[in-house]
Enzyme design. Structure first.
Site, PDB file in Angstrom:
ATOM      1  N   LYS A  82     -68.074   1.120 -10.731  1.00  0.00           N
ATOM      2  CA  LYS A  82     -69.341   1.855 -10.932  1.00  0.00           C
ATOM      3  C   LYS A  82     -70.189   1.858  -9.664  1.00  0.00           C
ATOM      4  CE  LYS A  82     -72.659  -0.433 -11.960  1.00  0.00           C
ATOM      5  NZ  LYS A  82     -73.115  -0.785 -13.292  1.00  0.00           N
ATOM      6  N   LYS A  83     -70.341   0.684  -9.040  1.00  0.00           N
ATOM      7  CA  LYS A  83     -71.161   0.591  -7.828  1.00  0.00           C
ATOM      8  C   LYS A  83     -70.538   1.388  -6.688  1.00  0.00           C
ATOM      9  CE  LYS A  83     -74.464  -0.895  -5.103  1.00  0.00           C
ATOM     10  NZ  LYS A  83     -74.621  -2.304  -4.688  1.00  0.00           N
ATOM     11  N   GLY A 138     -66.100  -1.617 -14.808  1.00  0.00           N
ATOM     12  CA  GLY A 138     -67.537  -1.835 -14.928  1.00  0.00           C
ATOM     13  C   GLY A 138     -68.214  -1.888 -13.583  1.00  0.00           C
ATOM     14  N   CYS A 139     -68.834  -3.034 -13.299  1.00  0.00           N
ATOM     15  CA  CYS A 139     -69.714  -3.181 -12.138  1.00  0.00           C
ATOM     16  C   CYS A 139     -69.109  -2.693 -10.822  1.00  0.00           C
ATOM     17  CB  CYS A 139     -70.116  -4.646 -11.957  1.00  0.00           C
ATOM     18  SG  CYS A 139     -70.447  -5.541 -13.477  1.00  0.00           S
ATOM     19  N   GLU A 167     -75.947   5.726 -15.767  1.00  0.00           N
ATOM     20  CA  GLU A 167     -75.258   5.439 -14.507  1.00  0.00           C
ATOM     21  C   GLU A 167     -74.100   6.410 -14.277  1.00  0.00           C
ATOM     22  OE1 GLU A 167     -75.996   0.636 -13.897  1.00  0.00           O
ATOM     23  OE2 GLU A 167     -74.229   1.320 -14.998  1.00  0.00           O
ATOM     24  N   GLU A 201     -91.698  -3.823   0.866  1.00  0.00           N
ATOM     25  CA  GLU A 201     -93.117  -4.084   1.068  1.00  0.00           C
ATOM     26  C   GLU A 201     -93.987  -3.203   0.173  1.00  0.00           C
ATOM     27  OE1 GLU A 201     -94.977  -2.921   4.742  1.00  0.00           O
ATOM     28  OE2 GLU A 201     -93.421  -1.436   5.152  1.00  0.00           O
ATOM     29  N   TYR A 241     -77.662   2.330 -20.398  1.00  0.00           N
ATOM     30  CA  TYR A 241     -77.571   2.299 -18.937  1.00  0.00           C
ATOM     31  C   TYR A 241     -76.211   2.787 -18.464  1.00  0.00           C
ATOM     32  CZ  TYR A 241     -74.865  -2.088 -19.046  1.00  0.00           C
ATOM     33  OH  TYR A 241     -73.900  -3.033 -19.256  1.00  0.00           O
ATOM     34  N   PHE A 261     -55.158 -10.046 -22.218  1.00  0.00           N
ATOM     35  CA  PHE A 261     -54.325  -8.926 -22.628  1.00  0.00           C
ATOM     36  C   PHE A 261     -55.222  -7.708 -22.824  1.00  0.00           C
ATOM     37  CE2 PHE A 261     -52.177  -6.169 -25.650  1.00  0.00           C
ATOM     38  CZ  PHE A 261     -50.866  -6.166 -25.169  1.00  0.00           C
ATOM     39  N   SER A 288     -64.903 -12.281 -16.205  1.00  0.00           N
ATOM     40  CA  SER A 288     -65.674 -13.096 -15.260  1.00  0.00           C
ATOM     41  C   SER A 288     -66.009 -14.469 -15.819  1.00  0.00           C
ATOM     42  CB  SER A 288     -66.958 -12.357 -14.882  1.00  0.00           C
ATOM     43  OG  SER A 288     -66.675 -11.094 -14.330  1.00  0.00           O
ATOM     44  N   GLY A 289     -66.512 -14.528 -17.051  1.00  0.00           N
ATOM     45  CA  GLY A 289     -66.911 -15.797 -17.639  1.00  0.00           C
ATOM     46  C   GLY A 289     -65.736 -16.709 -17.906  1.00  0.00           C
ATOM     47  N   HIS A 293     -92.244  -5.094   7.679  1.00  0.00           N
ATOM     48  CA  HIS A 293     -92.588  -3.681   7.841  1.00  0.00           C
ATOM     49  C   HIS A 293     -91.675  -3.058   8.896  1.00  0.00           C
ATOM     50  CE1 HIS A 293     -95.134  -0.127   8.063  1.00  0.00           C
ATOM     51  NE2 HIS A 293     -95.074  -0.228   9.389  1.00  0.00           N
ATOM     52  N   GLY A 314     -74.959   9.568 -25.090  1.00  0.00           N
ATOM     53  CA  GLY A 314     -75.545   8.234 -25.138  1.00  0.00           C
ATOM     54  C   GLY A 314     -76.798   8.142 -24.298  1.00  0.00           C
ATOM     55  N   CYS A 346     -65.977  -6.037 -15.757  1.00  0.00           N
ATOM     56  CA  CYS A 346     -66.757  -5.876 -14.522  1.00  0.00           C
ATOM     57  C   CYS A 346     -65.894  -5.424 -13.361  1.00  0.00           C
ATOM     58  CB  CYS A 346     -67.461  -7.187 -14.182  1.00  0.00           C
ATOM     59  SG  CYS A 346     -68.344  -7.144 -12.609  1.00  0.00           S
ATOM     60  N   ALA A 348     -74.484   5.184 -19.854  1.00  0.00           N
ATOM     61  CA  ALA A 348     -74.561   6.644 -19.911  1.00  0.00           C
ATOM     62  C   ALA A 348     -75.286   7.206 -18.695  1.00  0.00           C
ATOM     63  CB  ALA A 348     -75.261   7.076 -21.197  1.00  0.00           C
TER      64      ALA A 348
END
Length: 548
Positions: free
Chosen positions: A84-85, A80-81, A220, A490, A216, A60, A35-36, A485, A213, A76, A218
């Site tokens: 996972k999501k 990863g993200c 997730e 809230e 997070y 690579f 990503s970066g 509401h 582990g 990700c 582990a």
């Protein structure tokens, strides 16, 4: 002395002239297509569209011991993200099906979850993203080289492809954005274990699974595996979610345990043995408790999630003169993304003192490109960054933990407000109404320095609060905002408990020697009020049962 000085100046002049005369292959080479790295390359290309610069991205992926590999996009997108999501959402959908009868839907008993279909659909989506990244680079005139890059000197790398064909490439500037990969415990039988680099591509259901582990990752993985029907156990050596607020971490674990995830605490695996005559994949894991007791249990899958290591050992940093933590985590010390070598930069999971999150790497990369090619000066702000742990009940945080605020600001200079709440959606299925929780840490000037939410879709909620916190939100702002509401967000409208101090109309809870350091969750079910000063116990009960 003067002669020596003249000699040095002549040498520097010659070196600068040679550099000026040198024709590099590229103006910028990004090592790492996550990503970066991708964000930096594309932003640099955008900024230099009228006066194009030559930019390349090398990426690579070394296959895991289990043979898993993937395309362009980094952790990700591939392991990863994103996957996972999607698997987290799959488990949430299963829970929604269970609740549907309470809402009048006559849905026949759902059959077993189709793991193979889920993996196929997730991988198809991931591959579409891989294709999109390659197309975007091509559209931006950025060269994509599916090759491993290794420095041979500070301006040259050796690029090697999958067939071991090598060539030398030079560049004026470099960005190191190679990210990290999961660590493996060095124990007998580790080759039988998988990591998060493998779990999203398993072709068969994992079956009875041991997750080793307390990170997070582990929790997730354990959360969605349990939600998708696997008998799941988590083995931890020490505290859960290190670096996160520890009261919130314990609430996360309490909820998972209540949902049926099993936890083996204070234990370390010492060996994994493959059971040769079992009908299915089966492995015997032997582990040692802190009290010295050694026990064993059989599993179909063993997943290690014991931390990550920056992938810097194989890219020749020594040859370029770049300093890095070779004996520990492999990370690179930087100052505003600059390494100790002026034209070599680093960002993302590979640098020290960084929050290892995709949006952080993307923003840092874009800002770096603007400084290098756009004449800008804005630096990355690594503070007050929101994040979410996608456990079955999501935990989202922004700003300081209570432990951090206590250490940095002092116990006497903070106040902690907290409340339990129940989502309206949980009322008809009669889910446990004492699970969702919000905590707000406030400084002496009433400024919110930390916010923590445990509840459904907490990440969606926290995104808005993060903007407010960046703008300097105070507790008075929070109390003065009219809520929507009925919504989970809230929760701030509920009566709150407040520690260390008193506010008119708010419940006041103090810590004394008896309860200091204990999770507040331990207090919520107490019948007595010893050690707790409250204005009205009825208000405390209302706080627990606030429903939206």
């Amino acid at each position: 002395m003067q002669a020596t000085l003249r000699t040095v100046l002549k040498l520097q002049t010659r070196q600068n002239f040679r550099r000026f005369q040198h024709s590099y292959d590229y103006d910028l080479i990004v090592i790492g297509g996550g990503s970066g790295g991708l964000a930096t390359a594309q932003e640099a290309a955008r900024l230099t569209e009228k006066n194009p610069k030559k930019i390349a991205v090398l990426d690579f992926v070394k296959p895991t011991p289990s043979g898993s590999t993937w395309g362009l996009g980094g952790t990700c997108v591939n392991v990863g993200c994103i996957p996972k999501k999607l698997m987290h959402q799959a488990s949430i959908v299963g829970k929604t099906v269970e609740d549907s009868e309470s809402y009048g839907w006559n849905i026949a008993q759902a059959g077993p979850h189709d793991w193979k279909k889920l993996v196929e659909n997730v991988q198809n989506h991931v591959k579409s993203l891989n294709f999109g990244y390659r197309t975007a680079l091509r559209s931006s005139r950025v060269d994509y080289l599916n090759m491993h890059g290794r420095f041979t000197d500070e301006h040259t790398i050796e690029a090697v492809d999958r067939l071991n064909n090598a060539r030398l490439i030079t560049s004026d500037k470099f960005l190191i954005a190679v990210g990290g990969r999961p660590k493996m415990l060095d124990i007998p039988g580790k080759e039988y274990c998988i990591t998060s680099d493998d779990i999203f591509n398993l072709r068969k259901p994992p079956g009875k699974t041991l997750v080793i582990g307390a990170s997070y990752v582990a929790l997730e993985c354990a959360g969605f595996l349990h939600g998708l029907g696997s008998d799941t156990t988590v083995m931890s050596r020490s505290i859960f979610l290190r670096g996160f607020d520890q009261q919130m971490a314990q609430l996360v674990v309490d909820h998972m345990q209540g949902e049926g995830v099993r936890f083996i605490r204070d234990s370390t695996p010492i060996a994994v043995e493959k059971l040769e005559h079992a009908k299915e994949n089966a492995f015997r894991v032997t582990h040692k408790h802190t009290n010295g007791r050694v026990t064993s249990e059989d599993y179909n899958t063993v997943l290690m999630a014991v931390g990550r290591q920056a992938q810097t050992s194989s890219i020749g940093l020594d040859s370029a003169g770049v300093k890095f933590n070779i004996d520990t985590d492999g990370k690179i010390p930087v100052v505003e993304e600059s390494t100790n070598v002026p034209h070599i930069y680093a960002l993302g999971d590979v640098i020290t003192g960084n929050t290892e999150l995709t949006p952080v790497a993307i923003r840092a990369g874009r800002l770096l490109a603007r400084r290098l090619f756009g004449g800008k000066t804005e630096m990355m702000d690594y503070t007050t960054v929101p994040t979410t742990v996608f456990t079955p009940l999501e935990y989202s945080a922004c700003g300081m933990t209570e432990e951090e605020a206590t250490n940095v600001l002092g116990r006497d200079n903070i106040e902690v407000y907290h409340t339990y709440f129940t989502p309206l959606e949980w009322t008809l299925p009669h889910r446990n109404s004492d699970q969702c929780y919000m905590k707000c840490i406030v400084g002496r000037d009433d400024k919110i320095v930390g916010l923590h939410i445990l509840g459904p879709n907490s990440g969606e909620i926290m995104q808005g609060f993060a903007v407010a916190m960046k703008a300097g939100a105070t507790m008075e702002h929070l109390r003065g905002t009219v809520s929507i509401h009925p919504t989970v967000a809230e929760g701030d409208e509920c009566p709150w408990w407040r520690t260390e101090g008193r506010a008119e109309g708010w419940i006041h809870v103090r810590r004394d020697a008896e309860v200091s350091g204990r999770p507040w969750a331990a207090l919520r079910d107490r019948d007595d009020t010893r050690g707790i000063a409250v204005d009205d116990v009825m208000h405390r009960n209302l706080s627990r049962r606030c429903m939206h």
